[in-house]
Motif scaffolding. Sequence first.
Motif: not given
Length: 195
Positions: A82-98
């Motif tokens: 999911a992280k790689q998909i989201m970053e590929h389509i232009g999103y940046q990682h915000d918070r982890k372990s929410l």
Amino acid sequence: MEQIDFDLSGLVYDPQHFRELAETDLGQAIQKFMTHPINVVRMQTATELERVAVEPLGKYLVKEFGEDVIDDRVKQMIGHIAKQIMEHIGYQHDRKSLQITRPGLFSSGSTYRNDVKSEMRITKEQREAWLKNTAQSPFNKWLDEQVRTDGKLDLKKLYAVAQQHGVMKRYDHLNPGQQRMNIGVLLRKKVKIEA
């Protein structure tokens, strides 16, 4: 409605420390599942709602793969994909372990943000200034009488009032309060309310 546009053609999943699992039949099938456009849209929608990206996928993963996806290592790989998909389509990682409060496959996960759009954040000071100076203005009283039912904002009524006064722009990608604020700004220019 805002068009959701993404291109996954150049995405090649890099499994890193999940290589052994990613090369199994299950791992390959999960990668295919995760990159299906419907599931990418589900992750985008969760992200726009400031939820964990993988949260809406849980029941579909269980339906597709059964108990195999309950394994912690498999869920970790799903989050990694999911992280790689989201970053590929232009999103940046915000918070982890929410923490996810609703019961489901995932109990925690990562959130993302899209810096391409300007994110609207209202500070405590801005809200207090609005309440003091603007909330009880004649215009806001007039508008609230038409768009609130039992004190709750009715978006259908809001957009109906907007259309009556020639405001056709929609803000469905924003939360209800932000939609009310943006429509109110446009209506203020068209409707003159005397004190």
